[in-house]
Design a protein around this motif. Structure first.
Motif, PDB file in Angstrom:
ATOM      1  N   THR A  42     -33.100 -14.528  20.774  1.00 23.43           N
ATOM      2  CA  THR A  42     -31.680 -13.384  20.077  1.00 23.43           C
ATOM      3  C   THR A  42     -31.674 -12.998  21.488  1.00 23.43           C
ATOM      4  O   THR A  42     -32.320 -12.294  22.810  1.00 23.43           O
ATOM      5  N   GLN A  44     -29.428 -10.551  22.918  1.00 22.17           N
ATOM      6  CA  GLN A  44     -28.622  -9.270  22.889  1.00 22.17           C
ATOM      7  C   GLN A  44     -29.500  -8.439  22.961  1.00 22.17           C
ATOM      8  O   GLN A  44     -30.849  -7.160  23.790  1.00 22.17           O
ATOM      9  N   THR A  45     -31.436  -8.860  22.615  1.00 23.20           N
ATOM     10  CA  THR A  45     -32.310  -8.481  22.494  1.00 23.20           C
ATOM     11  C   THR A  45     -33.739  -8.252  23.021  1.00 23.20           C
ATOM     12  O   THR A  45     -35.050  -8.291  22.941  1.00 23.20           O
ATOM     13  N   GLY A  47     -35.956 -10.945  22.205  1.00 23.14           N
ATOM     14  CA  GLY A  47     -36.146 -11.407  20.745  1.00 23.14           C
ATOM     15  C   GLY A  47     -36.611 -12.998  20.830  1.00 23.14           C
ATOM     16  O   GLY A  47     -35.516 -13.795  21.165  1.00 23.14           O
ATOM     17  N   CYS A 141     -27.223 -16.159  20.248  1.00 26.01           N
ATOM     18  CA  CYS A 141     -28.426 -16.712  21.076  1.00 26.01           C
ATOM     19  C   CYS A 141     -29.059 -17.914  21.793  1.00 26.01           C
ATOM     20  O   CYS A 141     -27.482 -18.652  21.984  1.00 26.01           O
TER      21      CYS A 141
END
Length: 148
Positions: A42, A44-45, A47, A141
């Protein structure tokens, strides 16, 4: 000898009048094949989700992408160039479940999320594509796929 020539001439005319079969080939290059989705990052985070033990597959052949392995499977159309892959027109793979039959056009992309697809039309940058691996990046992503 003249009779043999006449027979061959007639056979040539008969066979030229019969419609020929054509085999549709794909110009997808290394994109064609059966791909295993092994990881989603991901953006943006930051992760990461390892999916190597999951059975999430992208099957690419001719002009269709077939997603399978999650709760449902799907068909999507795609456009592929050297550095981009655009997915669009997703359909739920309805198979032969009823007499009306046919696949069902999606109005909501939620079922596609397990495959790393967030939108009904998704644009990916092709970061890597070889005979054994593919890395795709969308605005949301990065997907890592291995050829199965």
């Amino acid at each position: 000898m003249k009779r043999l020539f006449n027979i061959l001439f007639v056979l040539a005319i008969v066979f030229s009048a019969i419609p020929s079969c054509t085999i549709e080939t794909s110009d997808n290059g290394k994109l064609d094949g059966f791909w295993h989705l092994v990881e989603i990052d991901t953006l943006q985070t930051g992760g990461q989700k390892y999916l190597g033990n999951e059975k999430l597959f992208w099957g690419v052949e001719a002009k269709l992408l077939h997603l399978q392995g999650a709760d449902s499977s799907y068909y999507l159309r795609f456009n592929h160039t050297n550095d981009s892959l655009i997915l669009y027109s997703p359909y739920l793979d309805h198979g032969h479940m009823d007499k009306g039959g046919g696949d069902i056009a999606l109005a909501n992309p939620q079922g596609l999320h397990a495959y790393g697809i967030q939108n009904l039309e998704e644009h990916f940058k092709v970061e890597a594509l070889s005979g054994s691996k593919m890395i795709l990046k969308s605005s949301f992503c990065r997907l890592y796929l291995k050829k199965f």
